[in-house]
Scaffold this motif. Structure first.
Motif, PDB file in Angstrom:
ATOM      1  N   VAL A  67       0.854  -1.191   0.000  1.00  0.00           N
ATOM      2  CA  VAL A  67       0.000   0.000   0.000  1.00  0.00           C
ATOM      3  C   VAL A  67       0.886   1.235   0.000  1.00  0.00           C
ATOM      4  O   VAL A  67       1.718   1.418   0.897  1.00  0.00           O
ATOM      5  N   ILE A  68       0.692   2.085  -1.012  1.00  0.00           N
ATOM      6  CA  ILE A  68       1.505   3.275  -1.180  1.00  0.00           C
ATOM      7  C   ILE A  68       0.587   4.492  -1.173  1.00  0.00           C
ATOM      8  O   ILE A  68      -0.381   4.559  -1.946  1.00  0.00           O
ATOM      9  N   ILE A  69       0.888   5.447  -0.306  1.00  0.00           N
ATOM     10  CA  ILE A  69       0.132   6.704  -0.256  1.00  0.00           C
ATOM     11  C   ILE A  69       1.072   7.829  -0.666  1.00  0.00           C
ATOM     12  O   ILE A  69       2.127   8.030  -0.055  1.00  0.00           O
ATOM     13  N   LEU A  70       0.675   8.546  -1.726  1.00  0.00           N
ATOM     14  CA  LEU A  70       1.524   9.595  -2.285  1.00  0.00           C
ATOM     15  C   LEU A  70       1.026  10.962  -1.826  1.00  0.00           C
ATOM     16  O   LEU A  70      -0.166  11.260  -1.936  1.00  0.00           O
ATOM     17  N   GLN A  71       1.950  11.792  -1.336  1.00  0.00           N
ATOM     18  CA  GLN A  71       1.590  13.118  -0.849  1.00  0.00           C
ATOM     19  C   GLN A  71       2.606  14.140  -1.354  1.00  0.00           C
ATOM     20  O   GLN A  71       3.773  13.829  -1.548  1.00  0.00           O
ATOM     21  N   GLY A  72       2.137  15.356  -1.571  1.00  0.00           N
ATOM     22  CA  GLY A  72       3.017  16.413  -2.038  1.00  0.00           C
ATOM     23  C   GLY A  72       2.302  17.325  -3.010  1.00  0.00           C
ATOM     24  O   GLY A  72       1.092  17.195  -3.241  1.00  0.00           O
ATOM     25  N   SER A  73       3.069  18.251  -3.592  1.00  0.00           N
ATOM     26  CA  SER A  73       2.495  19.242  -4.507  1.00  0.00           C
ATOM     27  C   SER A  73       3.357  19.366  -5.757  1.00  0.00           C
ATOM     28  O   SER A  73       4.021  20.396  -5.980  1.00  0.00           O
ATOM     29  N   PRO A  74       3.360  18.358  -6.604  1.00  0.00           N
ATOM     30  CA  PRO A  74       4.181  18.435  -7.817  1.00  0.00           C
ATOM     31  C   PRO A  74       3.678  19.472  -8.816  1.00  0.00           C
ATOM     32  O   PRO A  74       4.451  19.988  -9.611  1.00  0.00           O
ATOM     33  N   GLY A  75       2.376  19.763  -8.807  1.00  0.00           N
ATOM     34  CA  GLY A  75       1.833  20.801  -9.675  1.00  0.00           C
ATOM     35  C   GLY A  75       1.548  20.357 -11.090  1.00  0.00           C
ATOM     36  O   GLY A  75       0.774  21.006 -11.800  1.00  0.00           O
ATOM     37  N   SER A  76       2.153  19.264 -11.541  1.00  0.00           N
ATOM     38  CA  SER A  76       1.892  18.716 -12.872  1.00  0.00           C
ATOM     39  C   SER A  76       2.127  17.214 -12.826  1.00  0.00           C
ATOM     40  O   SER A  76       2.686  16.686 -11.851  1.00  0.00           O
ATOM     41  N   THR A  77       1.694  16.526 -13.861  1.00  0.00           N
ATOM     42  CA  THR A  77       1.786  15.067 -13.900  1.00  0.00           C
ATOM     43  C   THR A  77       3.217  14.595 -13.634  1.00  0.00           C
ATOM     44  O   THR A  77       4.176  15.109 -14.214  1.00  0.00           O
ATOM     45  N   PHE A  78       3.340  13.603 -12.743  1.00  0.00           N
ATOM     46  CA  PHE A  78       4.659  13.072 -12.397  1.00  0.00           C
ATOM     47  C   PHE A  78       4.642  11.558 -12.527  1.00  0.00           C
ATOM     48  O   PHE A  78       3.588  10.928 -12.628  1.00  0.00           O
ATOM     49  N   GLN A  79       5.844  10.960 -12.505  1.00  0.00           N
ATOM     50  CA  GLN A  79       5.986   9.515 -12.649  1.00  0.00           C
ATOM     51  C   GLN A  79       6.437   8.882 -11.335  1.00  0.00           C
ATOM     52  O   GLN A  79       7.339   9.392 -10.670  1.00  0.00           O
ATOM     53  N   LEU A  80       5.781   7.781 -10.990  1.00  0.00           N
ATOM     54  CA  LEU A  80       6.242   6.934  -9.893  1.00  0.00           C
ATOM     55  C   LEU A  80       6.997   5.783 -10.556  1.00  0.00           C
ATOM     56  O   LEU A  80       6.383   4.907 -11.183  1.00  0.00           O
ATOM     57  N   GLN A  81       8.323   5.782 -10.432  1.00  0.00           N
ATOM     58  CA  GLN A  81       9.198   4.900 -11.214  1.00  0.00           C
ATOM     59  C   GLN A  81       9.661   3.726 -10.359  1.00  0.00           C
ATOM     60  O   GLN A  81      10.431   3.894  -9.413  1.00  0.00           O
ATOM     61  N   VAL A  82       9.157   2.546 -10.684  1.00  0.00           N
ATOM     62  CA  VAL A  82       9.425   1.351  -9.888  1.00  0.00           C
ATOM     63  C   VAL A  82      10.751   0.732 -10.323  1.00  0.00           C
ATOM     64  O   VAL A  82      11.013   0.539 -11.516  1.00  0.00           O
ATOM     65  N   THR A  83      11.572   0.419  -9.330  1.00  0.00           N
ATOM     66  CA  THR A  83      12.867  -0.205  -9.584  1.00  0.00           C
ATOM     67  C   THR A  83      13.190  -1.165  -8.433  1.00  0.00           C
ATOM     68  O   THR A  83      12.783  -0.896  -7.291  1.00  0.00           O
ATOM     69  N   PRO A  84      13.861  -2.273  -8.699  1.00  0.00           N
ATOM     70  CA  PRO A  84      14.358  -2.779  -9.978  1.00  0.00           C
ATOM     71  C   PRO A  84      13.224  -3.116 -10.960  1.00  0.00           C
ATOM     72  O   PRO A  84      12.095  -3.383 -10.543  1.00  0.00           O
ATOM     73  N   THR A  85      13.569  -3.127 -12.241  1.00  0.00           N
ATOM     74  CA  THR A  85      12.560  -3.297 -13.287  1.00  0.00           C
ATOM     75  C   THR A  85      12.226  -4.754 -13.576  1.00  0.00           C
ATOM     76  O   THR A  85      11.314  -5.023 -14.362  1.00  0.00           O
ATOM     77  N   ASP A  86      12.969  -5.697 -12.953  1.00  0.00           N
ATOM     78  CA  ASP A  86      12.710  -7.115 -13.231  1.00  0.00           C
ATOM     79  C   ASP A  86      11.916  -7.786 -12.120  1.00  0.00           C
ATOM     80  O   ASP A  86      11.842  -9.012 -12.051  1.00  0.00           O
ATOM     81  N   GLN A  87      11.307  -7.002 -11.235  1.00  0.00           N
ATOM     82  CA  GLN A  87      10.516  -7.557 -10.142  1.00  0.00           C
ATOM     83  C   GLN A  87       9.023  -7.472 -10.454  1.00  0.00           C
ATOM     84  O   GLN A  87       8.539  -6.440 -10.930  1.00  0.00           O
ATOM     85  N   HIS A  88       8.313  -8.579 -10.188  1.00  0.00           N
ATOM     86  CA  HIS A  88       6.856  -8.542 -10.243  1.00  0.00           C
ATOM     87  C   HIS A  88       6.348  -7.725  -9.052  1.00  0.00           C
ATOM     88  O   HIS A  88       6.819  -7.906  -7.929  1.00  0.00           O
ATOM     89  N   LYS A  89       5.382  -6.830  -9.308  1.00  0.00           N
ATOM     90  CA  LYS A  89       4.895  -5.981  -8.247  1.00  0.00           C
ATOM     91  C   LYS A  89       3.379  -5.851  -8.285  1.00  0.00           C
ATOM     92  O   LYS A  89       2.765  -5.858  -9.357  1.00  0.00           O
ATOM     93  N   HIS A  90       2.803  -5.755  -7.090  1.00  0.00           N
ATOM     94  CA  HIS A  90       1.364  -5.507  -6.952  1.00  0.00           C
ATOM     95  C   HIS A  90       1.199  -4.412  -5.896  1.00  0.00           C
ATOM     96  O   HIS A  90       1.603  -4.594  -4.746  1.00  0.00           O
ATOM     97  N   TYR A  91       0.619  -3.297  -6.287  1.00  0.00           N
ATOM     98  CA  TYR A  91       0.456  -2.172  -5.378  1.00  0.00           C
ATOM     99  C   TYR A  91      -0.983  -1.673  -5.358  1.00  0.00           C
ATOM    100  O   TYR A  91      -1.681  -1.686  -6.382  1.00  0.00           O
ATOM    101  N   ASN A  92      -1.405  -1.223  -4.184  1.00  0.00           N
ATOM    102  CA  ASN A  92      -2.599  -0.386  -4.069  1.00  0.00           C
ATOM    103  C   ASN A  92      -2.100   1.031  -3.777  1.00  0.00           C
ATOM    104  O   ASN A  92      -1.472   1.264  -2.729  1.00  0.00           O
ATOM    105  N   ILE A  93      -2.367   1.945  -4.696  1.00  0.00           N
ATOM    106  CA  ILE A  93      -1.793   3.285  -4.606  1.00  0.00           C
ATOM    107  C   ILE A  93      -2.902   4.314  -4.469  1.00  0.00           C
ATOM    108  O   ILE A  93      -3.864   4.320  -5.250  1.00  0.00           O
ATOM    109  N   LYS A  94      -2.770   5.190  -3.474  1.00  0.00           N
ATOM    110  CA  LYS A  94      -3.672   6.313  -3.308  1.00  0.00           C
ATOM    111  C   LYS A  94      -2.900   7.592  -3.584  1.00  0.00           C
ATOM    112  O   LYS A  94      -1.879   7.870  -2.946  1.00  0.00           O
ATOM    113  N   ASN A  95      -3.380   8.369  -4.532  1.00  0.00           N
ATOM    114  CA  ASN A  95      -2.689   9.585  -4.945  1.00  0.00           C
ATOM    115  C   ASN A  95      -3.320  10.799  -4.250  1.00  0.00           C
ATOM    116  O   ASN A  95      -4.364  11.290  -4.665  1.00  0.00           O
TER     117      ASN A  95
END
Length: 304
Positions: A67-95
């Protein structure tokens, strides 16, 4: 033999004969990583732009939390960049930021086919295939509730607008900014930047009501009234001039014949019917039937 790590969560697997006397520490750390991976929740605060979500081998890290909760004021579209790139991932994300977030593997150029966009204030469940390099793909596991992205939205019940308006822009054609009714778009309501239009193409356009009133824009003057089982009333400058009755029509004021011809018919203060041309009275009919002419009378035939 050196330790190795699980592919997706980075749990340490000590090598044979390694870490003598420290297995307890390693095992406990691994349990903490497992606990984080199963039930963990992290708030990533102060986001001002593109942000990495990293899973580190042998350590508790933000990327291990489901579970990932994102907070802040980027002001424009931003990227959440997952790394390492060879891992299987399952997230519940609240922006909770003030901008849209695009979830991708780090190094991937975002598109709707390899990433998931989560609008400000929205939540989504996402899954990543661990494709590695620039080949990794994230997909949404959440049924879309964004009407803009749903090309065939349907309501399962009544729509509650929650004290808000449904806003239409100016319609430039039959395919935009119109309310449409009927199987063949038989009735349309829209504004074309100049006029407001009700367009009915099938059958009669019926306005139903026991007291229908046509008013001005300020809703303080009446132009017409249509009363069930009663009168139809027409007004000029908010003053009633014509009213239908059971016997016919009542008219308040003068009658001008063929606009601009100069002829008028009205009732004067003596209740006499007056015929005028321009500003001059031509003839009168009194309440007793007497006819008075203001000029000569020319008769044809016999005058009794």
């Amino acid at each position: 033999m050196a330790s190795t790590y699980t592919s997706n969560t980075g749990i340490e697997k000590p090598g044979s004969g390694e870490q003598a006397g420290t297995w307890g520490t390693t095992t406990n750390n691994n349990f903490d990583i497992i606990d984080t991976a199963v039930h963990g929740q992290v708030e990533i605060t102060g986001i001002s732009g593109d942000t990495d979500l990293t899973t580190s081998d042998g350590a508790i890290s933000n990327g291990a939390n489901p579970v990932i909760i994102l907070q802040g004021s980027p002001g424009s579209t931003f990227q959440l960049q997952v790394t390492p790139t060879d891992q299987h991932k399952h997230y519940n994300i609240k922006n909770e930021t003030n901008a849209a977030c695009r979830v991708i593997y780090k190094g991937v150029s975002y598109s709707t086919s390899n990433g998931v966009e989560i609008l400000s204030g929205a939540s989504a469940a996402v899954t990543g295939d661990g494709g590695g390099g620039v080949n990794g793909v994230f997909k949404s596991l959440t049924q879309t509730t964004e009407v803009v992205k749903d090309t065939s939205p349907q309501l399962g019940g009544n729509l509650d607008v929650n004290a808000k308006n449904i806003v239409f822009g100016n319609s430039s054609g039959a395919s935009d900014d119109r309310l449409a009714f009927g199987a063949s778009t038989d009735l349309e309501i829209y504004h074309d930047a100049t006029d407001s239009i009700i367009d009915n193409s099938t059958g009669a356009l019926k306005i139903l009501g026991d007291d229908i009133q046509v008013k001005n824009g300020a809703n303080n003057e009446t132009s017409a009234k249509f009363i069930a089982d009663g009168a139809v009333e027409l007004y000029h400058n908010n003053v009633k001039k014509i009213e239908t009755t059971a016997d016919g029509v009542d008219i308040v004021g003068d009658i001008s014949l063929t606009g601009g011809s100069g002829w008028r018919i009205h009732v004067d203060g003596n209740n006499e019917l007056v015929f005028s041309y321009g500003s001059a009275t031509v003839a009168k009919i009194g309440t007793n039937g007497a006819i008075t002419s203001e000029n000569d009378v020319t008769a044809f035939g016999t005058v009794a």
